[in-house]
Design a protein around this motif. Structure first.
Motif, mmCIF file in Angstrom:
data_model
loop_
_atom_site.group_PDB
_atom_site.id
_atom_site.type_symbol
_atom_site.label_atom_id
_atom_site.label_comp_id
_atom_site.label_asym_id
_atom_site.label_seq_id
_atom_site.Cartn_x
_atom_site.Cartn_y
_atom_site.Cartn_z
ATOM 1 N N ASN A 108 0.717 -1.217 0.091
ATOM 2 C CA ASN A 108 -0.018 0.011 -0.077
ATOM 3 C C ASN A 108 0.934 1.388 0.057
ATOM 4 O OD1 ASN A 108 -2.799 -1.566 0.124
ATOM 5 N ND2 ASN A 108 -2.026 -1.880 2.270
ATOM 6 N N ARG A 109 1.968 1.217 -0.326
ATOM 7 C CA ARG A 109 3.055 2.256 -0.201
ATOM 8 C C ARG A 109 3.621 2.358 -1.556
ATOM 9 N NH1 ARG A 109 0.654 2.643 3.844
ATOM 10 N NH2 ARG A 109 1.594 3.045 5.955
ATOM 11 N N GLY A 110 3.701 1.728 -2.600
ATOM 12 C CA GLY A 110 4.026 1.728 -3.852
ATOM 13 C C GLY A 110 5.584 1.634 -3.885
ATOM 14 N N ILE A 111 6.237 2.054 -4.684
ATOM 15 C CA ILE A 111 7.711 2.027 -4.858
ATOM 16 C C ILE A 111 8.557 3.290 -4.639
ATOM 17 C CG2 ILE A 111 9.633 1.204 -6.132
ATOM 18 C CD1 ILE A 111 7.372 -0.504 -7.857
ATOM 19 N N ALA A 112 9.649 3.277 -3.943
ATOM 20 C CA ALA A 112 10.755 4.457 -3.581
ATOM 21 C C ALA A 112 12.028 4.077 -3.653
ATOM 22 C CB ALA A 112 10.363 4.968 -2.503
ATOM 23 N N ILE A 113 12.673 5.106 -4.024
ATOM 24 C CA ILE A 113 14.183 5.007 -3.795
ATOM 25 C C ILE A 113 14.723 5.720 -2.677
ATOM 26 C CG2 ILE A 113 16.473 5.498 -5.091
ATOM 27 C CD1 ILE A 113 14.639 3.483 -6.542
ATOM 28 N N ILE A 114 15.656 4.957 -1.891
ATOM 29 C CA ILE A 114 16.236 5.463 -0.632
ATOM 30 C C ILE A 114 17.590 5.384 -0.552
ATOM 31 C CG2 ILE A 114 14.092 5.080 0.908
ATOM 32 C CD1 ILE A 114 15.505 2.657 2.272
ATOM 33 N N GLY A 115 18.288 6.082 0.055
ATOM 34 C CA GLY A 115 19.704 6.206 0.572
ATOM 35 C C GLY A 115 19.828 6.995 1.696
ATOM 36 N N ALA A 116 21.127 7.048 2.126
ATOM 37 C CA ALA A 116 21.348 7.868 3.272
ATOM 38 C C ALA A 116 21.056 9.370 3.172
ATOM 39 C CB ALA A 116 22.881 7.726 3.722
ATOM 40 N N GLY A 117 20.053 9.721 3.542
ATOM 41 C CA GLY A 117 19.593 11.086 3.822
ATOM 42 C C GLY A 117 18.756 11.565 2.698
ATOM 43 N N TYR A 118 18.288 10.436 1.804
ATOM 44 C CA TYR A 118 17.461 10.652 0.537
ATOM 45 C C TYR A 118 16.327 9.567 0.386
ATOM 46 C CZ TYR A 118 16.601 10.648 -4.493
ATOM 47 O OH TYR A 118 16.003 10.621 -5.655
ATOM 48 N N PHE A 119 15.050 10.405 0.066
ATOM 49 C CA PHE A 119 13.978 9.384 -0.110
ATOM 50 C C PHE A 119 13.324 9.983 -1.536
ATOM 51 C CE2 PHE A 119 9.491 9.019 0.035
ATOM 52 C CZ PHE A 119 9.023 7.544 0.201
ATOM 53 N N ARG A 120 12.526 9.109 -2.424
ATOM 54 C CA ARG A 120 12.199 9.722 -3.565
ATOM 55 C C ARG A 120 11.053 8.591 -3.748
ATOM 56 N NH1 ARG A 120 12.025 12.819 -8.127
ATOM 57 N NH2 ARG A 120 11.030 11.874 -9.736
#
Length: 255
Positions: A204-216
């Motif tokens: 229910n959240r979809g797909i995202a890209i994360i990294g240290a200090g990063y969210f998209r």
């Protein structure tokens, strides 16, 4: 890095961050704070599956536990495998209210109502208990090698055999074990290594890209396809895990 280390970081992140995670329902409490094992705002047997974690080796359907209980069970299982050569067979873990009704009806029909708690009172309904079986999912017996091993080792991982289930107890059950929240796992590894990016997803959240200090958050199929071509590491989880990953990413570190 051991293959489960990142997953272990995710399971334990709710404990490490506590109330500091904005917007995340972190519900772990000390045993002293509650006498009946209630946690969060949930009622016994009515915990959403998104708040629980799946036992990864179960070959007996989907079996769920609270995530800290699962971390302890996984660590105990690693030692168990070393001794027996197979994973701890799980006959039952989280049991929702309807499942408790069915279990009670089954055992009462066998003339042994005591083998299932009154619906709404079972520790299975808090996702803090497991029924352990044989490899063919029969119940283990007192005196079996598995039972004797558990009696000797399980408490080191916070898994205990309650007094009522002991031989001579009110309802002897060699197979029933409960998590008492006393286990302290080894330090959790960093979720992010160097500058790597991770593609995360949940139903229910979809797909995202994360990294240290990063969210998209990825908005459409075109963005998803583009991300797949440049980000190789992926994590799939439930909605609660997704929220934890997002919070860890925004904070910049899992330590």
């Amino acid at each position: 890095m051991p293959p489960d280390l990142t997953r272990r970081s995710i399971l334990m992140s709710g404990l490490l961050f506590g109330g500091a995670l904005a917007g995340v329902d972190v519900v772990f409490q000390t045993a002293a704070a509650r006498a009946d094992n209630a946690w969060g705002s949930y009622a016994n047997g009515y915990i959403p599956t998104s708040a629980l974690a799946e036992i990864p080796w179960s070959d007996n359907g989907v079996q769920l536990l609270r995530s800290d209980a699962l971390v302890a069970l996984e660590d105990m299982n690693a030692e168990f495998v070393g001794s027996f050569g197979y994973n701890i067979p799980i006959n039952s873990a989280y049991r929702d209210y309807q499942g408790q009704v069915e279990a009670r009806a089954y055992w009462c029909a066998q003339g042994n109502c005591g083998n299932a708690a009154t619906p709404g009172t079972s520790n299975h309904g808090w996702a803090l208990a497991v029924d352990i079986g044989t490899p063919s999912h029969q119940t283990i017996a007192f005196g079996s090698t598995a039972y004797l091993w558990l009696k000797a080792q399980a408490s080191r991982y916070g898994w205990v055999h309650p007094s009522w289930a002991e031989p001579g107890g009110a309802h002897p059950e060699a197979w029933h074990w409960e998590y008492n929240e006393t286990y302290t796992p080894a330090p959790v590894a960093e979720l992010f290594e160097s500058d790597e990016m991770i593609r995360i997803s949940a139903p229910n959240r979809g797909i995202a890209i994360i990294g240290a200090g990063y969210f998209r958050q990825l908005q459409d199929n075109e963005e998803v396809s583009a991300a797949e071509s440049i980000v190789s590491k992926t994590l799939e989880g439930n909605d609660r895990q997704f929220d934890l990953w997002k919070s860890i990413a925004i904070s910049g570190s899992s330590s």
